[in-house]
Motif scaffolding. Structure first.
Motif, PDB file in Angstrom:
ATOM      1  N   SER A 186      -8.605  -1.871  -4.645  1.00 57.37           N
ATOM      2  CA  SER A 186      -9.775  -0.991  -4.678  1.00 57.37           C
ATOM      3  C   SER A 186     -10.724  -1.433  -5.780  1.00 57.37           C
ATOM      4  N   GLY A 187     -11.893  -0.819  -5.798  1.00 58.73           N
ATOM      5  CA  GLY A 187     -12.833  -0.982  -6.896  1.00 58.73           C
ATOM      6  C   GLY A 187     -13.286  -2.408  -7.127  1.00 58.73           C
TER       7      GLY A 187
ATOM      8  N   ALA B   5      -0.880   0.520   0.902  1.00 63.78           N
ATOM      9  CA  ALA B   5      -1.893   0.940   1.871  1.00 63.78           C
ATOM     10  C   ALA B   5      -3.268   0.387   1.514  1.00 63.78           C
ATOM     11  N   LEU B   6      -3.659   0.521   0.246  1.00 68.34           N
ATOM     12  CA  LEU B   6      -4.947  -0.016  -0.187  1.00 68.34           C
ATOM     13  C   LEU B   6      -4.976  -1.531  -0.051  1.00 68.34           C
ATOM     14  N   LEU B   7      -3.867  -2.147  -0.354  1.00 67.61           N
ATOM     15  CA  LEU B   7      -3.777  -3.609  -0.293  1.00 67.61           C
ATOM     16  C   LEU B   7      -3.954  -4.106   1.137  1.00 67.61           C
ATOM     17  N   SER B   8      -3.368  -3.408   2.092  1.00 65.66           N
ATOM     18  CA  SER B   8      -3.479  -3.809   3.492  1.00 65.66           C
ATOM     19  C   SER B   8      -4.932  -3.794   3.953  1.00 65.66           C
TER      20      SER B   8
ATOM     21  N   ILE C 127       2.623  -7.263  -3.334  1.00 64.83           N
ATOM     22  CA  ILE C 127       2.819  -5.946  -3.946  1.00 64.83           C
ATOM     23  C   ILE C 127       3.589  -6.150  -5.241  1.00 64.83           C
ATOM     24  N   ALA C 128       3.021  -5.689  -6.360  1.00 64.77           N
ATOM     25  CA  ALA C 128       3.639  -5.965  -7.654  1.00 64.77           C
ATOM     26  C   ALA C 128       3.359  -4.840  -8.639  1.00 64.77           C
ATOM     27  N   ASP C 129       4.352  -4.549  -9.464  1.00 64.24           N
ATOM     28  CA  ASP C 129       4.191  -3.644 -10.596  1.00 64.24           C
ATOM     29  C   ASP C 129       3.967  -4.518 -11.830  1.00 64.24           C
ATOM     30  N   LEU C 130       2.718  -4.736 -12.170  1.00 63.92           N
ATOM     31  CA  LEU C 130       2.394  -5.655 -13.258  1.00 63.92           C
ATOM     32  C   LEU C 130       2.675  -5.062 -14.628  1.00 63.92           C
TER      33      LEU C 130
ATOM     34  N   SER D 110      -9.011   6.823  -7.138  1.00 63.84           N
ATOM     35  CA  SER D 110      -8.033   7.906  -7.252  1.00 63.84           C
ATOM     36  C   SER D 110      -7.045   7.628  -8.378  1.00 63.84           C
ATOM     37  N   THR D 111      -6.908   6.347  -8.757  1.00 65.07           N
ATOM     38  CA  THR D 111      -6.017   5.984  -9.857  1.00 65.07           C
ATOM     39  C   THR D 111      -6.633   6.299 -11.205  1.00 65.07           C
TER      40      THR D 111
END
Length: 272
Positions: free
Chosen positions: A12-13, A37-40, A58-61, A196-197
């Motif tokens: 996003s953004g 979902a946003l990534l897709s 998909i990653a938790d950085l 939203s984040t």
């Protein structure tokens, strides 16, 4: 073979628009985010812009191994030419409510993750140079903020994280230049992202978005600057922070005149 750009926070953004702009220029794009979902949706936008090879990671950085794992996965698809560290969080935490957990959550994602991702990419670039590609380099762009220069209520961790990121940009540029790796940053002013984040109130947005050019920023304003700074036209620039903020960092827009205009003469100039 097309260049390969990795963009974090691409769901996003600003990160989303940066990825789409690279896609439109013919780059192979790897989009990284924690939200599937946003990534897709973002991957589909990149494919529509022309990047048939757009792919999602998909990653938790914010985790210790997240940046290394991300670079490993991206590099396995193709050597990485550009890394844009755009992922970040901006929680509102009053100073008297700060604790180790809230502090670490911001610094780990906003500062540590870009630094570790830079290290991981640089290691692979240098390894590739010692093999068969001595001319291979890379360009890294970190997304900073006007908050790096100006503290604000509830944002002590965020402002600190971005100030530290700008110094990390300089430090990494200093050591990596010899390997043909450029490291720069872009510091946006207030940009309308409807995240939203990282939600903000309209009251806050109005207070921080005043600037000489008279409008709020849009993600594409930042994306254009990032793509330029990452590209060949900026090949002799490293260790710099480009402030893309409508001029808001030039001074205070909301102060009154500090003198009383004088009748019959030029305002603020006394008679000799």
């Amino acid at each position: 073979m097309s260049r390969h750009a990795v963009v974090t926070g691409a769901g996003s953004g600003i990160g989303h628009r940066v990825a789409v702009r690279f896609a439109g220029l013919g780059y192979q794009v790897t989009l990284v985010d924690i939200n599937p979902a946003l990534l897709s949706t973002a991957v589909q936008d990149c494919r529509e812009a022309g990047a048939d090879a757009a792919r999602a990671v998909i990653a938790d950085l914010g985790s210790p191994d997240g940046p290394e794992n991300m670079i490993t996965e991206a590099w396995s698809a193709a050597p990485v030419d550009v890394l844009v560290n755009s992922a970040g969080i901006y929680p509102a935490t009053p100073f008297l409510s700060l604790d180790a957990r809230s502090w670490d959550a911001v610094l780990n994602l906003n500062t540590r993750a870009p630094l570790l991702a830079t290290v991981a990419l640089a290691q692979r670039v240098v390894e590739s140079q010692t093999a068969n590609e001595p001319s291979r380099g890379a360009s890294i762009v970190n997304i900073s903020s006007g908050a790096a220069l100006r503290a604000r209520p509830g944002a002590a961790p965020y402002s600190t994280s971005k100030a530290a990121l700008e110094m990390a940009t300089k430090a990494s540029a200093l050591e990596l230049g010899q390997y043909g790796i450029r490291v720069n940053a872009v510091a946006p002013g207030f940009v309308t992202v409807n995240s939203s984040t990282n939600p903000v109130t309209e009251e806050y947005a109005a207070a921080v978005s005043g600037n000489p050019l008279g409008r709020r920023g849009e993600p594409d304003d930042i994306a254009r600057a990032v793509v330029w700074l990452a590209g060949d036209e900026a090949e002799w620039i490293t260790g710099e922070t480009l402030r893309v903020d409508g001029g808001s960092s030039t001074g205070a827009m909301n102060l009154p005149l500090h003198w009383a205009p004088q009748a019959g003469g030029e305002a603020g100039i006394g008679n000799s």
